[in-house]
Design a protein around this motif. Structure first.
Motif, PDB file in Angstrom:
ATOM      1  N   VAL A  62       0.837  -1.201   0.000  1.00  0.00           N
ATOM      2  CA  VAL A  62       0.000   0.000   0.000  1.00  0.00           C
ATOM      3  C   VAL A  62       0.878   1.261   0.000  1.00  0.00           C
ATOM      4  CG1 VAL A  62      -1.643   1.355   1.347  1.00  0.00           C
ATOM      5  CG2 VAL A  62      -1.998  -1.102   1.071  1.00  0.00           C
ATOM      6  N   ILE A  63       1.896   1.278   0.868  1.00  0.00           N
ATOM      7  CA  ILE A  63       2.786   2.445   0.946  1.00  0.00           C
ATOM      8  C   ILE A  63       3.507   2.653  -0.375  1.00  0.00           C
ATOM      9  CG2 ILE A  63       4.872   3.355   2.029  1.00  0.00           C
ATOM     10  CD1 ILE A  63       3.987   1.950   4.614  1.00  0.00           C
ATOM     11  N   ILE A  64       4.106   1.595  -0.908  1.00  0.00           N
ATOM     12  CA  ILE A  64       4.878   1.690  -2.143  1.00  0.00           C
ATOM     13  C   ILE A  64       3.993   2.131  -3.302  1.00  0.00           C
ATOM     14  CG2 ILE A  64       6.173   0.345  -3.849  1.00  0.00           C
ATOM     15  CD1 ILE A  64       7.110  -1.406  -1.428  1.00  0.00           C
ATOM     16  N   THR A  65       2.818   1.536  -3.413  1.00  0.00           N
ATOM     17  CA  THR A  65       1.934   1.836  -4.542  1.00  0.00           C
ATOM     18  C   THR A  65       1.375   3.249  -4.465  1.00  0.00           C
ATOM     19  OG1 THR A  65       1.295  -0.509  -4.665  1.00  0.00           O
ATOM     20  CG2 THR A  65      -0.121   1.092  -5.774  1.00  0.00           C
ATOM     21  N   VAL A  66       0.885   3.652  -3.301  1.00  0.00           N
ATOM     22  CA  VAL A  66       0.281   4.978  -3.155  1.00  0.00           C
ATOM     23  C   VAL A  66       1.311   6.083  -3.380  1.00  0.00           C
ATOM     24  CG1 VAL A  66      -0.798   6.564  -1.519  1.00  0.00           C
ATOM     25  CG2 VAL A  66      -1.579   4.196  -1.644  1.00  0.00           C
ATOM     26  N   TRP A 132      21.012   1.796  -1.717  1.00  0.00           N
ATOM     27  CA  TRP A 132      19.580   1.897  -1.459  1.00  0.00           C
ATOM     28  C   TRP A 132      18.914   0.544  -1.299  1.00  0.00           C
ATOM     29  CZ3 TRP A 132      16.623   6.133  -4.670  1.00  0.00           C
ATOM     30  CH2 TRP A 132      17.076   7.397  -4.272  1.00  0.00           C
ATOM     31  N   LEU A 133      19.666  -0.538  -1.389  1.00  0.00           N
ATOM     32  CA  LEU A 133      19.062  -1.849  -1.268  1.00  0.00           C
ATOM     33  C   LEU A 133      18.435  -2.015   0.103  1.00  0.00           C
ATOM     34  CD1 LEU A 133      21.714  -4.117  -3.042  1.00  0.00           C
ATOM     35  CD2 LEU A 133      19.810  -2.810  -4.022  1.00  0.00           C
ATOM     36  N   ASP A 134      17.359  -2.789   0.151  1.00  0.00           N
ATOM     37  CA  ASP A 134      16.625  -3.022   1.390  1.00  0.00           C
ATOM     38  C   ASP A 134      16.028  -1.735   1.955  1.00  0.00           C
ATOM     39  OD1 ASP A 134      16.611  -5.737   1.679  1.00  0.00           O
ATOM     40  OD2 ASP A 134      18.364  -5.832   2.964  1.00  0.00           O
ATOM     41  N   THR A 135      15.433  -0.928   1.091  1.00  0.00           N
ATOM     42  CA  THR A 135      14.764   0.307   1.522  1.00  0.00           C
ATOM     43  C   THR A 135      13.456   0.456   0.741  1.00  0.00           C
ATOM     44  OG1 THR A 135      15.915   1.639  -0.144  1.00  0.00           O
ATOM     45  CG2 THR A 135      16.948   1.485   2.031  1.00  0.00           C
ATOM     46  N   TYR A 136      12.618   1.371   1.216  1.00  0.00           N
ATOM     47  CA  TYR A 136      11.398   1.682   0.478  1.00  0.00           C
ATOM     48  C   TYR A 136      11.709   2.431  -0.814  1.00  0.00           C
ATOM     49  CZ  TYR A 136       8.102   0.290   4.154  1.00  0.00           C
ATOM     50  OH  TYR A 136       7.345  -0.431   5.045  1.00  0.00           O
ATOM     51  N   GLN A 137      12.688   3.354  -0.760  1.00  0.00           N
ATOM     52  CA  GLN A 137      12.920   4.198  -1.923  1.00  0.00           C
ATOM     53  C   GLN A 137      13.418   3.422  -3.139  1.00  0.00           C
ATOM     54  OE1 GLN A 137      14.380   4.696   1.044  1.00  0.00           O
ATOM     55  NE2 GLN A 137      16.528   5.301   0.882  1.00  0.00           N
ATOM     56  N   VAL A 138      14.109   2.300  -2.925  1.00  0.00           N
ATOM     57  CA  VAL A 138      14.566   1.521  -4.077  1.00  0.00           C
ATOM     58  C   VAL A 138      13.385   0.865  -4.792  1.00  0.00           C
ATOM     59  CG1 VAL A 138      14.907  -0.748  -2.973  1.00  0.00           C
ATOM     60  CG2 VAL A 138      16.419  -0.015  -4.830  1.00  0.00           C
ATOM     61  N   GLN A 139      12.260   0.718  -4.103  1.00  0.00           N
ATOM     62  CA  GLN A 139      11.065   0.155  -4.709  1.00  0.00           C
ATOM     63  C   GLN A 139      10.137   1.230  -5.276  1.00  0.00           C
ATOM     64  OE1 GLN A 139       9.413  -3.309  -2.302  1.00  0.00           O
ATOM     65  NE2 GLN A 139      10.675  -2.344  -0.724  1.00  0.00           N
ATOM     66  N   TRP A 203       1.375  -2.606  -7.896  1.00  0.00           N
ATOM     67  CA  TRP A 203       0.802  -3.593  -6.974  1.00  0.00           C
ATOM     68  C   TRP A 203       1.299  -5.000  -7.311  1.00  0.00           C
ATOM     69  CZ3 TRP A 203      -1.826  -3.039  -2.535  1.00  0.00           C
ATOM     70  CH2 TRP A 203      -2.460  -4.171  -2.007  1.00  0.00           C
ATOM     71  N   ASN A 204       1.549  -5.246  -8.605  1.00  0.00           N
ATOM     72  CA  ASN A 204       1.959  -6.579  -9.055  1.00  0.00           C
ATOM     73  C   ASN A 204       3.472  -6.745  -9.144  1.00  0.00           C
ATOM     74  OD1 ASN A 204      -0.734  -7.472  -9.385  1.00  0.00           O
ATOM     75  ND2 ASN A 204      -0.853  -6.527 -11.412  1.00  0.00           N
ATOM     76  N   GLN A 205       4.239  -5.802  -8.621  1.00  0.00           N
ATOM     77  CA  GLN A 205       5.699  -5.888  -8.692  1.00  0.00           C
ATOM     78  C   GLN A 205       6.203  -7.178  -8.046  1.00  0.00           C
ATOM     79  OE1 GLN A 205       8.242  -4.414  -9.987  1.00  0.00           O
ATOM     80  NE2 GLN A 205       7.886  -2.250 -10.289  1.00  0.00           N
ATOM     81  N   LEU A 218      10.284  -5.327   4.643  1.00  0.00           N
ATOM     82  CA  LEU A 218      10.111  -4.367   3.559  1.00  0.00           C
ATOM     83  C   LEU A 218       9.538  -4.986   2.293  1.00  0.00           C
ATOM     84  CD1 LEU A 218      13.501  -2.440   3.929  1.00  0.00           C
ATOM     85  CD2 LEU A 218      11.252  -1.669   4.669  1.00  0.00           C
ATOM     86  N   ARG A 219       9.241  -6.264   2.318  1.00  0.00           N
ATOM     87  CA  ARG A 219       8.788  -6.946   1.109  1.00  0.00           C
ATOM     88  C   ARG A 219       7.308  -6.670   0.831  1.00  0.00           C
ATOM     89  NH1 ARG A 219      11.846 -12.752   2.156  1.00  0.00           N
ATOM     90  NH2 ARG A 219      13.838 -12.144   1.203  1.00  0.00           N
ATOM     91  N   PRO A 220       6.933  -6.556  -0.464  1.00  0.00           N
ATOM     92  CA  PRO A 220       5.519  -6.379  -0.822  1.00  0.00           C
ATOM     93  C   PRO A 220       4.802  -7.722  -0.917  1.00  0.00           C
ATOM     94  CG  PRO A 220       6.885  -6.196  -2.782  1.00  0.00           C
ATOM     95  CD  PRO A 220       7.823  -6.394  -1.631  1.00  0.00           C
ATOM     96  N   VAL A 221       3.509  -7.679  -1.188  1.00  0.00           N
ATOM     97  CA  VAL A 221       2.686  -8.892  -1.123  1.00  0.00           C
ATOM     98  C   VAL A 221       3.057  -9.919  -2.183  1.00  0.00           C
ATOM     99  CG1 VAL A 221       0.693  -7.858   0.007  1.00  0.00           C
ATOM    100  CG2 VAL A 221       0.908  -7.713  -2.478  1.00  0.00           C
TER     101      VAL A 221
END
Length: 271
Positions: A62-66, A132-139, A203-205, A218-221
């Motif tokens: 949700v955070i990454i997508t929004v 930037w690995l293992d962060t939100y900003q890299v995603q 969302w599908n990343q 930090l992983r997405p669904v």
């Protein structure tokens, strides 16, 4: 009939999420595969929460997508505004170069992008560090600027009469004021289209988070589905997990179905 054909896989996924593995395979040869009959329970859903931190994965997505959708609308619309409305020399060449990037598949860029992401400075709790690995900003950051979104905005902005810009300049408005107060309020269909077309791939990343994120928190669904392929594969839990991560997309589509159709139709008609 077509709606039924396309909907059957979703029905099978949802119904199977309530069945044990043996019954899922036992029902495959009949219509029972699409009906909630037999040993029905919510054990698979309980097993999902016991096997993976689903709530954390969902919150990350949700955070990454929004954030990507919001920043993408701002950045891509500003780029398109500069190309379509300001009209500087070489704007056509710049747009052509941007569109040319669409022919390059992401898989070709993934490894160089991963290397560059690992060289960038990062301000963390312990000060500046590298990578930037293992962060939100890299995603998020690599997917904010999008050539297709820029093209959609460009096409829509170019269809808005430029006499509005001239009238605003007479009243003393600058380019940013024209962008913020005139062009963007008139571009609702384009904004909706870009938001939808950015939301779905984010969302599908799967590939990029799998490469750039190793920390579970930090992983997405989409990456979380790999947890069910380790050791003993539980197909019932996989169906339950897939149902839960598909539900938000279906709910959003049903809630905004009219806006979705209108935005796609409106942004495709110039003028």
């Amino acid at each position: 009939a077509l709606c039924l054909v396309f909907g059957l896989p979703l029905v099978f996924m949802f119904v199977s999420s309530f069945k044990p593995d043996l019954q899922i395979f036992g029902d495959l040869g009949s219509w029972k595969a699409f009906l909630p009959v037999g040993d029905i329970s919510t054990d698979n859903y309980t097993g999902v929460f016991g096997r993976v931190p689903f709530a954390q994965f969902m919150m990350n997505s949700v955070i990454i997508t929004v954030v990507t959708v919001v920043l993408g609308i701002v950045v891509n619309s500003m780029v398109a505004f500069a190309l379509a409305r300001i009209g500087f020399r070489g704007a056509g060449a710049v747009l052509g170069i941007i569109l040319a990037t669409l022919i390059v598949p992401f898989e070709t860029l993934a490894l160089p992008l991963l290397w560059w992401s690992n060289q960038l400075p990062f301000l963390g709790p312990d000060g500046f560090s590298e990578g930037w690995l293992d962060t939100y900003q890299v995603q998020i950051v690599p997917f904010i600027a999008n050539a297709f979104s820029i093209f959609l905005f460009y096409q829509y902005f170019d269809s808005i009469p430029k006499e509005l810009d001239e009238a605003a300049k007479v009243d003393g408005a600058g380019w940013f004021r024209i962008y913020r107060s005139i062009v963007m309020p008139l571009s609702g269909p384009a904004v909706a289209t870009v938001a939808i077309l950015t939301f779905l791939p984010m969302w599908n990343q799967y590939l990029w988070p799998l490469m750039s994120v190793q920390t579970e928190e930090l992983r997405p669904v989409m990456v979380g589905i790999d947890y069910f392929k380790q050791l003993n594969t539980s197909w019932g839990q996989i169906m339950a997990y897939a149902s839960m991560i598909t539900a938000p997309v279906l709910i959003l589509f049903i809630a905004f179905q009219r806006s979705f159709i209108n935005s796609i139709a409106s942004s495709g008609v110039k003028g």
